[in-house]
Scaffold this motif. Structure first.
Motif, PDB file in Angstrom:
ATOM      1  N   LYS A  54       0.860  -1.188   0.000  1.00 57.41           N
ATOM      2  CA  LYS A  54       0.000   0.000   0.000  1.00 57.41           C
ATOM      3  C   LYS A  54       0.897   1.240   0.000  1.00 57.41           C
ATOM      4  O   LYS A  54       1.835   1.331   0.788  1.00 57.41           O
ATOM      5  CB  LYS A  54      -0.873   0.026   1.252  1.00 57.41           C
ATOM      6  CG  LYS A  54      -1.895  -1.096   1.319  1.00 57.41           C
ATOM      7  CD  LYS A  54      -2.662  -1.000   2.632  1.00 57.41           C
ATOM      8  CE  LYS A  54      -3.639  -2.151   2.757  1.00 57.41           C
ATOM      9  NZ  LYS A  54      -4.196  -2.240   4.133  1.00 57.41           N
ATOM     10  N   TYR A  56       0.559   5.138   0.628  1.00 55.56           N
ATOM     11  CA  TYR A  56      -0.245   6.289   1.044  1.00 55.56           C
ATOM     12  C   TYR A  56       0.430   7.575   0.563  1.00 55.56           C
ATOM     13  O   TYR A  56       1.654   7.634   0.437  1.00 55.56           O
ATOM     14  CB  TYR A  56      -0.393   6.298   2.567  1.00 55.56           C
ATOM     15  CG  TYR A  56      -1.284   5.176   3.061  1.00 55.56           C
ATOM     16  CD1 TYR A  56      -2.652   5.378   3.228  1.00 55.56           C
ATOM     17  CD2 TYR A  56      -0.761   3.909   3.327  1.00 55.56           C
ATOM     18  CE1 TYR A  56      -3.475   4.342   3.659  1.00 55.56           C
ATOM     19  CE2 TYR A  56      -1.583   2.871   3.754  1.00 55.56           C
ATOM     20  CZ  TYR A  56      -2.932   3.089   3.918  1.00 55.56           C
ATOM     21  OH  TYR A  56      -3.756   2.072   4.329  1.00 55.56           O
ATOM     22  N   PRO A  71      -5.255   6.065  -5.617  1.00 52.35           N
ATOM     23  CA  PRO A  71      -6.626   5.698  -5.255  1.00 52.35           C
ATOM     24  C   PRO A  71      -7.065   6.518  -4.042  1.00 52.35           C
ATOM     25  O   PRO A  71      -6.257   6.800  -3.146  1.00 52.35           O
ATOM     26  CB  PRO A  71      -6.504   4.213  -4.883  1.00 52.35           C
ATOM     27  CG  PRO A  71      -5.226   3.740  -5.494  1.00 52.35           C
ATOM     28  CD  PRO A  71      -4.321   4.929  -5.556  1.00 52.35           C
ATOM     29  N   ALA A  72      -8.340   6.885  -4.030  1.00 51.18           N
ATOM     30  CA  ALA A  72      -8.849   7.786  -2.982  1.00 51.18           C
ATOM     31  C   ALA A  72      -8.579   7.252  -1.578  1.00 51.18           C
ATOM     32  O   ALA A  72      -8.300   8.019  -0.653  1.00 51.18           O
ATOM     33  CB  ALA A  72     -10.348   8.012  -3.197  1.00 51.18           C
ATOM     34  N   GLU A  73      -8.642   5.918  -1.421  1.00 48.11           N
ATOM     35  CA  GLU A  73      -8.480   5.358  -0.062  1.00 48.11           C
ATOM     36  C   GLU A  73      -7.051   5.475   0.469  1.00 48.11           C
ATOM     37  O   GLU A  73      -6.820   5.247   1.652  1.00 48.11           O
ATOM     38  CB  GLU A  73      -8.956   3.902  -0.008  1.00 48.11           C
ATOM     39  CG  GLU A  73      -8.137   2.934  -0.843  1.00 48.11           C
ATOM     40  CD  GLU A  73      -8.724   2.709  -2.234  1.00 48.11           C
ATOM     41  OE1 GLU A  73      -9.253   3.686  -2.824  1.00 48.11           O
ATOM     42  OE2 GLU A  73      -8.643   1.570  -2.730  1.00 48.11           O
ATOM     43  N   PHE A  74      -6.100   5.845  -0.424  1.00 52.24           N
ATOM     44  CA  PHE A  74      -4.710   5.990   0.027  1.00 52.24           C
ATOM     45  C   PHE A  74      -4.248   7.446   0.041  1.00 52.24           C
ATOM     46  O   PHE A  74      -3.071   7.732   0.180  1.00 52.24           O
ATOM     47  CB  PHE A  74      -3.773   5.163  -0.865  1.00 52.24           C
ATOM     48  CG  PHE A  74      -4.046   3.697  -0.798  1.00 52.24           C
ATOM     49  CD1 PHE A  74      -4.075   3.048   0.425  1.00 52.24           C
ATOM     50  CD2 PHE A  74      -4.276   2.962  -1.948  1.00 52.24           C
ATOM     51  CE1 PHE A  74      -4.336   1.690   0.509  1.00 52.24           C
ATOM     52  CE2 PHE A  74      -4.540   1.604  -1.886  1.00 52.24           C
ATOM     53  CZ  PHE A  74      -4.573   0.962  -0.649  1.00 52.24           C
ATOM     54  N   LEU A  90      -4.148   5.651  11.559  1.00 50.87           N
ATOM     55  CA  LEU A  90      -4.208   4.693  10.463  1.00 50.87           C
ATOM     56  C   LEU A  90      -2.911   3.917  10.302  1.00 50.87           C
ATOM     57  O   LEU A  90      -2.902   2.705  10.061  1.00 50.87           O
ATOM     58  CB  LEU A  90      -4.498   5.494   9.173  1.00 50.87           C
ATOM     59  CG  LEU A  90      -4.742   4.766   7.859  1.00 50.87           C
ATOM     60  CD1 LEU A  90      -6.071   4.036   7.916  1.00 50.87           C
ATOM     61  CD2 LEU A  90      -4.750   5.765   6.693  1.00 50.87           C
TER      62      LEU A  90
END
Lengths: 168, 168
Positions: A54, A56, A71-74, A90
């Motif tokens: 992942k 971020y 991606p929006a979630e990262f 997080l």
């Protein structure tokens, strides 16, 4: 040396440091954190170095190349002084590699921001995690790591997070 | 290959082509023309390559590094489709080396602009003058010159102006 020369030299140093840091964390579990997306060139490089992790991204204002939008979630949008505090819940202690390139355009401003962000970044790194940064950061918990060949001292910076508390 | 890799490769190709072109015009009288200033990195490189020549700069909107602002008398501000026509009176047939990097951010747009600008640039070049350009330009009067070692075909482009009329 022209500004074109020194820009190329900086980018080559940046890439060499990211490549070496990726090698050094290969046996360490953890996520990757890009502090400052910009146009997304180093983010794209990190994606290739870490296809299975992942990644971020902290950024104040999205303006990357269209192929380099995380991606929006990262994505942690906003001033890093705020988002890194939120990120602690997080990601606290789970980041294997962080890359800081605030790219403020001014040496003094970049240094001041890096010094302010350092404790927030430390809270995210796992023991043994790497911080790749320009500017340099002076901090007891960050142990300088030998730079790649052909990268002159200070051109880019590579640190290993040494968790003093856990080693005490 | 990441976008960081390809960016570094492009900058290295750009620098190698500018250096070679400067060498190839060393015995040619004439001015230098930077078509697109941007942040001024290649302008700064041209200043170092040509400390004794006039370097004219076309740019739509000035936004360079503060150390890379051209003197007002060498600055042609505005859309190059207009300023290059005005430049013809000032510089017609007197430019030994021109560098075109429109940096529109889009391949198709850059190619279209380069094709539109080509005849205006030709009118400024002296016979035997060099055009360093990305994108490529297809034009009878521009004879491709062998690229520097380590620059792959098409990554950057180097042309010698062949004045068909004068050689006829």
């Amino acid at each position: 040396m022209s500004r074109l020369d020194s820009f190329i030299r900086r980018l080559e140093a940046q890439r060499a440091c990211l490549d070496l840091a990726a090698h050094l964390v290969r046996e360490l579990d953890g996520d990757v954190l890009e502090l400052g997306l910009g146009n997304g060139r180093t983010y794209d490089h990190l994606r290739q170095l870490f296809p299975d992790r992942k990644i971020y991204v902290c950024e104040r204002r999205l303006a990357p190349h269209p192929n380099c939008i995380p991606p929006a979630e990262f994505l942690l949008l906003g001033d890093m002084r705020d988002t890194l505090q939120v990120a602690c819940e997080l990601l606290g202690g789970r980041v294997a590699l962080a890359h800081l390139d605030p790219a403020t355009g001014e040496v003094a401003a970049s240094r001041a921001l890096a010094a302010e962000l350092a404790p927030l970044i430390l809270a995210l790194l796992c023991p043994g995690g790497m911080l790749v940064s320009e500017p340099a950061i002076a901090c007891d918990e960050l142990s300088p790591v030998a730079l790649p060949e052909r990268v002159a001292p200070g051109r880019y910076n590579l640190y290993r997070y040494v968790n003093c508390r856990s080693s005490a």
